[in-house]
Write a protein that holds these residues in place. Sequence first.
Motif, mmCIF file in Angstrom:
data_model
loop_
_atom_site.group_PDB
_atom_site.id
_atom_site.type_symbol
_atom_site.label_atom_id
_atom_site.label_comp_id
_atom_site.label_asym_id
_atom_site.label_seq_id
_atom_site.Cartn_x
_atom_site.Cartn_y
_atom_site.Cartn_z
ATOM 1 N N GLU A 112 -1.436 11.322 -2.626
ATOM 2 C CA GLU A 112 -1.850 12.508 -1.873
ATOM 3 C C GLU A 112 -2.006 13.720 -2.782
ATOM 4 O OE1 GLU A 112 1.125 12.978 1.096
ATOM 5 O OE2 GLU A 112 0.492 11.219 2.264
ATOM 6 N N SER A 159 6.627 2.397 -2.048
ATOM 7 C CA SER A 159 5.514 2.771 -1.185
ATOM 8 C C SER A 159 5.559 4.249 -0.824
ATOM 9 C CB SER A 159 5.533 1.924 0.089
ATOM 10 O OG SER A 159 4.502 2.310 0.972
ATOM 11 N N ASP A 209 0.850 -1.193 0.000
ATOM 12 C CA ASP A 209 0.000 0.000 0.000
ATOM 13 C C ASP A 209 0.883 1.240 0.000
ATOM 14 O OD1 ASP A 209 -2.434 -1.347 -0.016
ATOM 15 O OD2 ASP A 209 -2.374 -1.624 2.170
ATOM 16 N N PRO A 210 0.510 2.277 -0.751
ATOM 17 C CA PRO A 210 -0.693 2.426 -1.578
ATOM 18 C C PRO A 210 -0.446 2.148 -3.063
ATOM 19 C CG PRO A 210 0.314 4.564 -1.279
ATOM 20 C CD PRO A 210 1.228 3.556 -0.605
ATOM 21 N N ALA A 248 2.831 7.044 -2.122
ATOM 22 C CA ALA A 248 2.010 7.744 -1.136
ATOM 23 C C ALA A 248 1.894 9.230 -1.451
ATOM 24 C CB ALA A 248 2.582 7.545 0.267
#
Length: 233
Positions: A214, A206, A26-27, A210
């Motif tokens: 965002e 990762s 994730d993500p 992220a």
Amino acid sequence: MEIEAGFLCRDCRQGLLQMKAFPTIDPLDGGLFFFAYENRIKEAIHRIKFGREKDVTVLLSEETEILLAEPEIHAAITKFFANAGMFRTCAENNSTDKSSWRAIDRNTVRVAKKDIWLWSGIPTDPGRLRQRGFDIPSVLFSQRAQEFGGRWVSLLCRTRKTLPMFGLSPEERRRNLQDCFAVTGNVRGKSVMLVDDIFTTGATFSAAAAVLKEAGAVTVAGLAFCGSIENLR
């Protein structure tokens, strides 16, 4: 055996070819790597990172060109783009069959998304980039972006100095990368293919994914030239 093109002879190429899925990270919306980080590939990566041998990087770029000339591999990657994250299912099933990507290709390959994928490399620490004199992900993959209807663009930068990742534990890697990336381009509503030379624990992918999510990226997938098989076990 004689090497006709690229860095590897034909037998070494087939022996090191993996086409393995990243484990669930994730993500990140799925990912895969081409070769095992072993033997001649490991030697090449060390020569590039520590010996600053750009000519070896160019030869590895030729390896990606050779692979993508194979219809089965090209079709498998095309389907990966059409359904980002499909290789995650293979990883969760703990598939160790080297032919698993070929089995994927035996199904009808769906047409890739019409949206243009933005291809971007994981940014290198600026100090190491100055010392090395060239950007490894760019040399390896920038020419491949257009072949898949994408566009190569710099989307990330480093916000601070980080330690070399070699030898760090997974937790040390995570702390080392915390808040070290920033988005430098418009990714809102876009699909991004993050590329790097090597996949190890997935911490770098990762952290980069992220900040892209965002900033509004709808899909972020990963592609690495090689990967550590032991981290998939």
